[in-house]
Design an enzyme around this catalytic site. Structure first.
Site, mmCIF file in Angstrom:
data_model
loop_
_atom_site.group_PDB
_atom_site.id
_atom_site.type_symbol
_atom_site.label_atom_id
_atom_site.label_comp_id
_atom_site.label_asym_id
_atom_site.label_seq_id
_atom_site.Cartn_x
_atom_site.Cartn_y
_atom_site.Cartn_z
ATOM 1 N N CYS A 100 0.821 -1.203 0.000
ATOM 2 C CA CYS A 100 0.000 0.000 0.000
ATOM 3 C C CYS A 100 0.866 1.269 0.000
ATOM 4 C CB CYS A 100 -0.946 0.086 1.200
ATOM 5 S SG CYS A 100 -2.045 -1.307 1.349
ATOM 6 N N ARG B 97 4.037 -0.152 -4.783
ATOM 7 C CA ARG B 97 3.828 -0.694 -3.432
ATOM 8 C C ARG B 97 2.559 -1.528 -3.327
ATOM 9 N NH1 ARG B 97 6.905 1.900 0.369
ATOM 10 N NH2 ARG B 97 5.536 1.169 2.005
ATOM 11 N N TRP C 170 -2.596 -2.922 -1.695
ATOM 12 C CA TRP C 170 -2.266 -4.342 -1.850
ATOM 13 C C TRP C 170 -3.142 -5.047 -0.817
ATOM 14 C CZ3 TRP C 170 -0.256 -8.437 1.042
ATOM 15 C CH2 TRP C 170 0.241 -9.526 0.298
ATOM 16 N N ASN D 165 -2.340 1.811 5.859
ATOM 17 C CA ASN D 165 -1.410 0.785 5.393
ATOM 18 C C ASN D 165 -1.056 -0.054 6.612
ATOM 19 O OD1 ASN D 165 0.655 -0.702 4.246
ATOM 20 N ND2 ASN D 165 2.165 0.948 4.402
ATOM 21 N N GLY D 166 -1.161 -1.378 6.498
ATOM 22 C CA GLY D 166 -0.830 -2.247 7.632
ATOM 23 C C GLY D 166 -1.989 -3.172 7.940
ATOM 24 N N GLU E 99 18.347 -17.085 -7.132
ATOM 25 C CA GLU E 99 17.920 -15.728 -7.475
ATOM 26 C C GLU E 99 17.489 -15.641 -8.945
ATOM 27 O OE1 GLU E 99 17.043 -13.242 -5.899
ATOM 28 O OE2 GLU E 99 17.256 -11.531 -7.232
ATOM 29 N N LYS F 205 13.737 -14.482 -10.044
ATOM 30 C CA LYS F 205 13.463 -13.389 -10.995
ATOM 31 C C LYS F 205 12.487 -13.866 -12.067
ATOM 32 C CE LYS F 205 14.435 -10.599 -9.255
ATOM 33 N NZ LYS F 205 15.004 -10.612 -7.960
ATOM 34 N N GLU G 62 8.861 -14.529 -10.662
ATOM 35 C CA GLU G 62 8.033 -13.420 -10.196
ATOM 36 C C GLU G 62 7.555 -12.501 -11.302
ATOM 37 O OE1 GLU G 62 9.698 -10.770 -7.250
ATOM 38 O OE2 GLU G 62 11.666 -10.861 -8.155
ATOM 39 N N HIS H 196 20.408 -36.131 -6.473
ATOM 40 C CA HIS H 196 19.662 -36.714 -5.346
ATOM 41 C C HIS H 196 18.154 -36.578 -5.537
ATOM 42 C CE1 HIS H 196 23.362 -37.438 -3.181
ATOM 43 N NE2 HIS H 196 23.730 -36.201 -3.475
ATOM 44 N N LYS I 36 6.013 -4.241 -3.683
ATOM 45 C CA LYS I 36 7.440 -3.999 -3.506
ATOM 46 C C LYS I 36 7.861 -4.144 -2.052
ATOM 47 C CE LYS I 36 11.503 -2.660 -4.802
ATOM 48 N NZ LYS I 36 12.301 -3.690 -5.471
HETATM 49 O O1 M6R Z 1 12.678 -4.807 0.917
HETATM 50 P P1 M6R Z 1 13.256 -6.152 1.208
HETATM 51 O O2 M6R Z 1 14.624 -6.315 0.650
HETATM 52 O O3 M6R Z 1 13.206 -6.510 2.661
HETATM 53 O O4 M6R Z 1 12.312 -7.174 0.433
HETATM 54 C C1 M6R Z 1 12.496 -8.554 0.571
HETATM 55 C C2 M6R Z 1 11.702 -9.299 -0.467
HETATM 56 O O5 M6R Z 1 10.339 -9.041 -0.321
HETATM 57 C C3 M6R Z 1 12.138 -8.924 -1.882
HETATM 58 O O6 M6R Z 1 13.487 -9.163 -2.096
HETATM 59 C C4 M6R Z 1 11.319 -9.743 -2.918
HETATM 60 O O7 M6R Z 1 11.668 -11.079 -2.833
HETATM 61 C C5 M6R Z 1 11.566 -9.198 -4.322
HETATM 62 N N1 M6R Z 1 10.312 -9.088 -5.025
HETATM 63 C C6 M6R Z 1 12.431 -10.061 -5.140
HETATM 64 O O8 M6R Z 1 12.647 -9.567 -6.416
#
Ligand code: M6R
Length: 614
Positions: free
Chosen positions: A2, A27, A75, A101-102, A484, A488, A491, A507, A609
C-alpha cells in the site's frame, strides 16, 4: 504494501495526489482511491484495479477543486480488491476520510463493537473500522489530532493512518506504528507519503517520523507528537537523489533501467568506505570494535532476494573471518526459538527497510541482547532505525518490484562487512584485504562489460519464452545465484523456474530433466579446489539427459563452453565476487521474457514492492 499520500498546500490536491500515487503504485496496485475536502465536505473516488481505473473515474466524475486531501494505492489484505474495499474509507456521516497501510489485529473486536453501536460497514476491510472510530472521536468534539491519538490507543497491529476532516480546514493528520511514513516539507505546502518518491518532484526536504508518532501538517507547519501527546523531536533530512531517479529515463521498465544502473549503484555503495591504503573505513558501524571482536556467531536474516544475498554473504564472511554464519528466512527466524546471545551479531538485509518479517526479526534479536547491523537501501526506514548500526546501500530508489540493483548492492555491503570484520579481528593480513578491495573496485567496469554484451541473452529470451519449466544450477556462491535467477523468472514471467545446488541434482531433481529442458548453469572461475571441475561434470550430467545447457562461465573457459548449447561469457573475478556479474544476464533474461509475454514487468501479479505485513 500500500502507498499512502497526504497533501495540504496551494496546488490542486487531486493532481498532486494522483501523481504521488503513480510513483508509489509499485507498493500495491489492486485498487486506488482519493478523498479531498471541498466546500461540500469530504468527497472521494475509488476504484478496483490499477491506478488508471481511478484516473478514468476522475475524468468521468471530476472532483471539485481542493487543496487538502489523501490518496491510497492498495495491496489487499482484509477483503478482496473491489471498489468498496478500496481506500479511503469514510466514517458513518462522511465527515472524516482515512487511508491505512498495515493490519489492525484486533479488527474483529472493534468491528463487533461498532456494529453493536449501529454502524453499517460498507467494506470488508479492517481499515474501515478505524475510520468509524476516528469519526466517533471527532463527533465527540475532539480535534482531528486528538481524535487520532484516542483512536490509535484502541488499535493493535501495524499501521500508517492518514486522515482528513471536512471541518478541519488546511490540515491533514497521520499516525505511524511499524509502517512507513515520511513528511515532505515544501514552500507553503506539506506532503505525507509512504515513500519520498511520491513528492520528490516538489521538494527534496523531508522529515523522518519515529515509531508511535502522530503528525499534523498544515501548509506552513509540521507538528510531531507521540501517541502519549509528548512533543517529539523533528528529524529533517535532505533527499540526495532527484526526480530523474524516480522516472524510467527512456527505458521500457523501471526494472530494465535498474538493471543497467547497477555498475553505478555498486560504485556508489563502495564510495567513502575505502581508505587510501585500500583498507575499510566503515564509520557507520556504530558498534564498539571490542564488541565486534568478541562475537562468536553471525545470523543473517532476510527475505526473498535479500535472503539470497545473505546466502552468498555466508560463504564470504565465513571464509574471511572464520566466524560461523547462519542464514535464516526472516519469516522463520523468531518462530524456531533461535540461539541468540549477546555475542551473536545479527545482520539483516532489506532493500526497503520496511519488510515486516525482517523487522520482527530485528526486534526479536535485540530482545535477546544481540547487536543488529542492518544492510538497507532506504534512508531512515524502520529497520535501520531500530538497529544498532546500518550499512546503507546507495542504490537510489528501486521501483521495479523485482529487485535487481538492490541485490547487487546488498552483496557489496555484505562483502564490505565481511572484510571489515576480518580487518578488525586480524583474520586477514592487510595486503590480502587490500587486494580484495581492489577487486571490488574493479567490479563496476566488469559489470558494464556484461551489460554491454547482452545480445545472446535477449535472443535466448525469444527462444525460451514459451517453455513451461526452466532450471538454474550452481555450486558454492553460484547456488544462491541459481536461486535468485529462478526467483526473478518466476516473479515476473510466471514461468515455473527452480534453482538447485548443482551437486544436489542427482539426489532427486535430475528426474525433471528431459529432452530440450533449458538449464542455466553458473560455472565458478577456474583454479579453486575442484569447484570448477565439479560443475563442469554437472553440466555433462544434465546434457547427457537431453537438457539444453546455457552456461555462464569465465570468458575463456573452453572446458565449460564445450558442453554449452549457449555460452554466456563473464569477466574473470575472484569466486566470491562472481555473483555480482553472473546475476546480470539472469535478471535481463527474466525481464525480457516477461516483456515478450506481455506482462507488466514492474508490477507483477499478486506482489508488492514492500511487504509490511507478516
Ligand atoms: O525490501 P526487502 O529487501 O526486505 O524485500 C524482501 C523481499 O520481499 C524482496 O526481495 C522480494 O523477494 C523481491 N520481489 C524479489 O525480487
Amino acid at each position: 504494501m500500500c502507498g499512502i499520500v497526504g497533501y495540504v498546500g496551494w496546488r490542486e490536491a487531486e493532481t498532486v495526489i494522483v501523481a504521488g500515487l503513480k510513483r508509489m503504485e509499485y507498493r500495491g496496485y489492486d485498487s486506488a482511491g482519493i478523498a479531498v475536502v471541498t466546500a461540500d465536505g469530504v468527497v472521494s473516488r475509488k476504484k478496483a484495479g490499477k491506478l488508471v481505473n481511478l484516473e478514468t473515474e476522475l475524468v468521468e466524475h471530476p472532483l471539485a477543486s481542493s487543496h487538502q486531501g489523501i490518496g491510497h494505492t492498495r495491496w489487499a489484505t482484509h477483503g478482496g480488491p473491489t471498489d468498496e474495499n478500496a481506500h479511503p474509507h469514510l466514517g458513518r456521516t462522511g465527515r472524516v476520510a482515512l487511508v491505512h497501510n498495515g493490519i489492525i489485529e484486533n479488527f474483529a473486536q472493534l468491528r463487533a463493537e461498532l456494529v453493536a453501536d449501529g454502524v453499517e460497514f460498507a467494506s470488508d476491510t479492517d481499515s474501515e473500522a478505524v475510520a468509524h472510530l476516528l469519526e466517533r472521536e471527532v463527533l465527540d468534539g475532539h480535534g482531528l489530532t486528538e481524535a487520532m491519538r484516542r483512536t490509535v490507543g484502541r488499535l493493535e497491529g501495524s499501521f500508517t493512518l492518514v486522515a482528513i476532516d471536512a471541518q478541519c480546514p488546511d490540515t491533514v493528520v497521520a499516525a505511524r506504528r511499524s509502517s512507513p511514513l515520511v513528511v515532505g516539507v515544501g514552500d507553503k505546502e506539506m506532503f505525507l507519503a509512504s515513500d519520498v518518491a511520491s513528492f520528490i518532484e516538489h521538494t527534496r526536504e523531508a522529515i523522518e517520523l519515529g515509531q508511535d508518532q502522530i503528525v499534523e501538517i498544515t501548509p506552513d507547519s509540521v507538528a510531531v507528537t507521540t501517541f502519549d501527546a509528548e512533543e517529539a523531536p523533528v528529524r529533517p533530512y535532505h533527499i540526495d537523489w532527484d526526480l530523474s531517479a524516480a522516472e524510467k529515463g527512456g527505458y521500457d521498465w523501471f526494472m530494465r533501467k535498474e538493471i543497467f544502473e547497477q555498475p553505478k549503484a555498486v560504485s556508489d555503495t563502495l564510495l567513502g568506505r575505502i581508505g587510501a591504503d585500500r583498507l575499510l573505513v566503515l564509520d557507520e558501524m556504530r558498534i564498539d570494535v571490542a564488541h565486534l571482536r568478541s562475537i562468536d556467531s553471525i545470523i543473517v536474516v532476510a527475505c526473498g532476494t535479500a535472503y539470497h544475498a545473505g546466502l552468498i554473504a555466508k560463504y564470504a564472511i565465513e571464509h574471511w573471518t572464520r566466524i560461523p554464519v547462519e542464514v535464516e528466512l526472516a519469516s522463520e527466524f523468531r518462530y524456531r526459538d533461535p540461539i541468540v546471545t549477546s555475542r551473536t551479531l545479527v545482520v539483516t538485509i532489506s532493500q526497503s527497510g520496511e519488510t515486516a518479517d525482517t523487522l520482527m526479526a530485528v526486534r526479536h534479536a535485540r530482545e535477546q541482547r544481540a547487536k543488529v547491523v542492518s544492510i538497507c537501501n532506504t534512508n531512515g526506514a524502520t529497520i535501520p532505525r531500530e538497529s544498532d548500526a546500518v550499512i546503507y546501500t546507495h542504490a537510489g530508489p528501486e521501483i521495479g518490484v523485482a529487485s535487481t540493483k538492490g541485490f547487487t548492492t546488498q552483496l557489496i555491503a555484505c562483502y564490505l562487512l565481511g572484510l571489515y570484520l576480518a580487518q578488525i579481528r586480524d583474520a586477514k593480513f592487510g595486503d590480502e584485504i587490500a587486494s580484495l578491495v581492489r577487486e571490488l573496485e574493479a567490479l563496476p567496469a566488469k559489470m558494464d562489460e556484461v551489460l554491454d554484451d547482452l545480445g545472446t541473452t535477449l535472443a535466448l529470451a525469444r527462444d525460451l519464452m514459451d517453455c513451461s519449466v526452466v532450471l538454474f544450477l550452481g555450486r558454492h556462491v553460484g547456488y544462491p545465484v541459481a536461486l535468485e535467477g529462478a526467483l526473478k523468472l518466476k516473479e515476473i514471467s510466471y514461468m515455473h523456474a527452480e534453482g538447485f545446488a548443482a551437486g544436489e541434482l542427482k539426489h532427486g531433481p535430475i528426474a525433471l530433466v528431459e529432452e530440450g529442458l533449458p538449464v542455466f548453469i553458473v560455472v565458478p572461475p577456474r583454479g579453486r579446489d575442484q569447484l570448477h571441475d565439479k560443475v563442469v561434470s554437472n553440466i555433462q550430467e544434465v546434457r547427457a539427459r537431453g537438457a539444453r545447457t546455457i552456461v555462464l562461465a569465465e570468458r575463456d573457459d573452453a572446458e565449460a563452453e564445450r558442453f554449452a548449447d549457449v555460452f554466456l561469457p563473464l569477466p574473470t573475478v575472484p569466486t566470491l565476487f562472481q555473483p555480482v556479474l553472473a546475476i546480470l544476464p539472469l535478471q535481463e533474461f527474466a525481464c525480457e521474457v516477461a516483456t515478450l509475454k506481455g506482462h507488466d514487468v514492474d508490477q507483477p501479479r499478486n506482489l508488492a514492492k514492500s511487504v509490511t505485513v507478516e
